[in-house]
Design a protein around this motif. Structure first.
Motif, mmCIF file in Angstrom:
data_model
loop_
_atom_site.group_PDB
_atom_site.id
_atom_site.type_symbol
_atom_site.label_atom_id
_atom_site.label_comp_id
_atom_site.label_asym_id
_atom_site.label_seq_id
_atom_site.Cartn_x
_atom_site.Cartn_y
_atom_site.Cartn_z
ATOM 1 N N GLY A 196 18.704 1.737 35.597
ATOM 2 C CA GLY A 196 17.687 2.530 36.270
ATOM 3 C C GLY A 196 17.330 3.797 35.500
ATOM 4 N N TYR A 197 17.658 3.828 34.229
ATOM 5 C CA TYR A 197 17.449 5.023 33.404
ATOM 6 C C TYR A 197 15.969 5.408 33.324
ATOM 7 C CZ TYR A 197 17.822 8.233 29.453
ATOM 8 O OH TYR A 197 17.763 9.350 28.642
ATOM 9 N N ILE A 198 15.722 6.704 33.410
ATOM 10 C CA ILE A 198 14.369 7.252 33.284
ATOM 11 C C ILE A 198 14.318 8.109 32.024
ATOM 12 C CG2 ILE A 198 12.597 8.702 34.324
ATOM 13 C CD1 ILE A 198 13.763 7.994 37.045
ATOM 14 N N THR A 199 13.453 7.775 31.085
ATOM 15 C CA THR A 199 13.381 8.490 29.815
ATOM 16 C C THR A 199 12.763 9.874 29.987
ATOM 17 O OG1 THR A 199 11.201 7.582 29.279
ATOM 18 C CG2 THR A 199 13.122 6.311 28.555
ATOM 19 N N VAL A 200 12.966 10.697 28.986
ATOM 20 C CA VAL A 200 12.431 12.061 29.005
ATOM 21 C C VAL A 200 10.918 12.052 29.173
ATOM 22 C CG1 VAL A 200 12.134 14.165 27.646
ATOM 23 C CG2 VAL A 200 14.338 12.981 27.643
ATOM 24 N N ALA A 201 10.244 11.145 28.477
ATOM 25 C CA ALA A 201 8.787 11.105 28.538
ATOM 26 C C ALA A 201 8.261 10.758 29.924
ATOM 27 C CB ALA A 201 8.246 10.105 27.518
ATOM 28 N N GLU A 202 9.089 10.116 30.737
ATOM 29 C CA GLU A 202 8.681 9.742 32.092
ATOM 30 C C GLU A 202 8.939 10.852 33.108
ATOM 31 O OE1 GLU A 202 9.624 5.277 32.876
ATOM 32 O OE2 GLU A 202 11.148 5.999 31.470
ATOM 33 N N GLN A 203 9.609 11.905 32.696
ATOM 34 C CA GLN A 203 9.969 12.982 33.603
ATOM 35 C C GLN A 203 8.971 14.132 33.526
ATOM 36 O OE1 GLN A 203 14.091 14.167 32.846
ATOM 37 N NE2 GLN A 203 14.522 12.102 32.070
ATOM 38 N N LYS A 204 8.642 14.686 34.669
ATOM 39 C CA LYS A 204 7.744 15.838 34.706
ATOM 40 C C LYS A 204 8.472 17.061 34.191
ATOM 41 C CE LYS A 204 5.070 18.722 37.889
ATOM 42 N NZ LYS A 204 4.645 18.934 39.303
ATOM 43 N N PRO A 205 7.909 17.771 33.234
ATOM 44 C CA PRO A 205 8.548 18.983 32.712
ATOM 45 C C PRO A 205 8.671 20.034 33.815
ATOM 46 C CG PRO A 205 6.779 18.247 31.276
ATOM 47 C CD PRO A 205 6.653 17.467 32.538
ATOM 48 N N THR A 206 9.652 20.893 33.712
ATOM 49 C CA THR A 206 9.865 21.925 34.722
ATOM 50 C C THR A 206 9.335 23.278 34.246
ATOM 51 O OG1 THR A 206 12.043 22.544 33.866
ATOM 52 C CG2 THR A 206 11.947 20.713 35.443
ATOM 53 N N GLU A 207 9.086 24.150 35.205
ATOM 54 C CA GLU A 207 8.635 25.496 34.853
ATOM 55 C C GLU A 207 9.728 26.257 34.115
ATOM 56 O OE1 GLU A 207 6.961 27.659 38.092
ATOM 57 O OE2 GLU A 207 5.801 25.951 38.835
ATOM 58 N N ALA A 208 10.992 25.956 34.445
ATOM 59 C CA ALA A 208 12.098 26.616 33.755
ATOM 60 C C ALA A 208 12.127 26.236 32.282
ATOM 61 C CB ALA A 208 13.417 26.241 34.416
#
Length: 421
Positions: free
Chosen positions: A160-172
């Motif tokens: 069920g791994y989610i790659t970095v490119a699939e993740q929404k960047p954070t404000e932090a």
């Protein structure tokens, strides 16, 4: 973060997040004092007064060769390159199987000579690949090919791994970036419609929303018929996660180069000193007019399937061209200066931190092998001793990886008899 494969229409695409990402992605292939290149990078969002740039993700940058250097290369790289010494005992210790090749390890000269000015040498000095130094590595197994889409899909399905490119960047992670600009995506090669000056990588790279390993060119692209292509749009930590799941690890930079050289010393390519053998292209690179038109003299435009070109002496495919490959090491442009010229470094693991004067705030990992975008018109980092780099949480459509696996040695096997090739 993802990048959509759509015609590049100029700087209009490079507002907001796009400009920021471009600054991160285009670093592996761009040079100090020369034009930026597109061969070994992945990039993520980076805030700056000029907006977002996709620069840190690009691994090929131009840095300096005279004609005499070309002659040295034809003579095994000149005096800087000593014979490779293979661990004789290790030649029978491991056994190559269908998926992994046994690399016996040994002592070799690591690095590269300045190729600028030589035939097919390109325009960069590659100063970060010198001085050439002696290194010893233990034997190990290495994937014969880059990890494919099919293999990576099995990993994702199992975990069920989610790659970095699939993740929404954070404000932090990206302070000061408007919330509406923080969208998942990554960097995509987007060729211009006409010949352009090679001093602005934003003319052929763009950050595209929705680009990831399943949609490597952005929404509208897919992997149908490409199950046997290298998986791309994977950041370093994605590659490391896959390797751990598979019971393997990412190769050190030293292991990667030893394997690519196939027991030879100082040769330019995994297959020898000539870019083509008997008129035959040996790797998937860029021909034609860079970056606007690849005429596919080598049979490919863009990324191609694994195993299309001949393997090297160790049975490894695509150790030059097709897709860049992540290594375990942090990247420092001055790392090779830390080696003692009078000693052999044993199993070096790279520096403890990252440093790249071109982008000092970006944490970068080493990339090796070059990609389908390598060309003597811009970047020739498909040469064995050359190095690339990319921001470790960035992804592009020309960077993938392969894994290695350790083997348990007997008592002091690595100290046994050695021989020179």
């Amino acid at each position: 973060m993802k990048i959509k494969h759509i015609p590049f229409t100029g700087l209009k695409l490079f507002t907001g997040l796009t400009l920021m990402l471009l600054s991160l992605v285009f670093q592996a292939c761009h040079t100090s004092g020369h034009k930026n290149e597109t061969d070994t990078t992945n990039s993520r969002l980076v805030a700056s007064s000029a907006g977002f740039k996709v620069k840190a993700a690009i691994s090929c940058t131009k840095n300096g060769m005279i004609r005499e250097d070309s002659i040295l290369y034809m003579r095994q790289g000149g005096e800087a390159f000593k014979p490779t010494i293979i661990n004789v005992a290790n030649t029978t210790l491991g056994k190559t199987n269908a998926d992994m090749a046994w690399i016996p390890g040994g002592t070799f000269s690591m690095g590269g000579v300045n190729p600028r000015g030589m035939t097919d040498g390109g325009m960069e000095a590659m100063d970060d690949a010198r001085p050439v130094h002696r290194v010893f590595v233990d034997g190990f197994y290495m994937d014969k090919t880059e990890v494919t889409n099919n293999q990576f899909a099995k990993f994702v399905k199992a975990t069920g791994y989610i790659t970095v490119a699939e993740q929404k960047p954070t404000e932090a992670e990206f302070p000061g970036v408007p919330a509406e600009k923080l969208v998942a995506g990554s960097v995509v090669f987007t060729p211009p419609h006409q010949k352009v000056q090679l001093d602005d990588i934003s003319q052929w790279w763009s950050y595209q929303n929705g680009a990831d390993w399943k949609y490597p060119l952005g929404p509208g692209s897919d992997l149908i018929g490409k199950e046997n292509y290298p998986v791309v749009q994977v950041a370093w930590e994605d590659a490391a996660a896959y390797a751990k799941w598979a019971g393997k690890r990412l190769p050190t930079e030293a292991e990667w180069e030893f394997a690519a050289r196939g027991g030879k010393a100082g040769e330019l390519y995994p297959w020898g000193n000539q870019l083509k053998q008997n008129g035959r292209w040996m790797a998937n690179t860029f021909q034609g007019s860079f970056p606007d038109h690849d005429n596919a003299e080598d049979g490919e435009t863009g990324l191609g399937p694994v195993k299309k070109y001949p393997a090297n002496a160790y049975g490894l495919y695509d150790m030059a061209g097709n897709a860049w490959e992540w290594c375990a090491d942090w990247y420092r442009n001055d790392y090779y200066n830390s080696f003692n010229s009078n000693m052999v470094a044993r199993n070096p693991k790279g520096p403890s931190d990252s440093s790249d004067p071109q982008e000092p705030r970006q944490k970068k990992k080493v990339q090796r092998g070059g990609s389908f975008l390598c060309t003597d018109q811009y970047c020739t980092r498909y040469m064995v001793g050359s190095r690339g780099k990319g921001e470790y949480r960035s992804a592009t459509n020309h960077v993938g990886f392969r894994c290695v696996k350790d083997v348990k040695h007997g008592n002091n096997t690595t100290q046994d008899a050695q021989k020179a090739l």
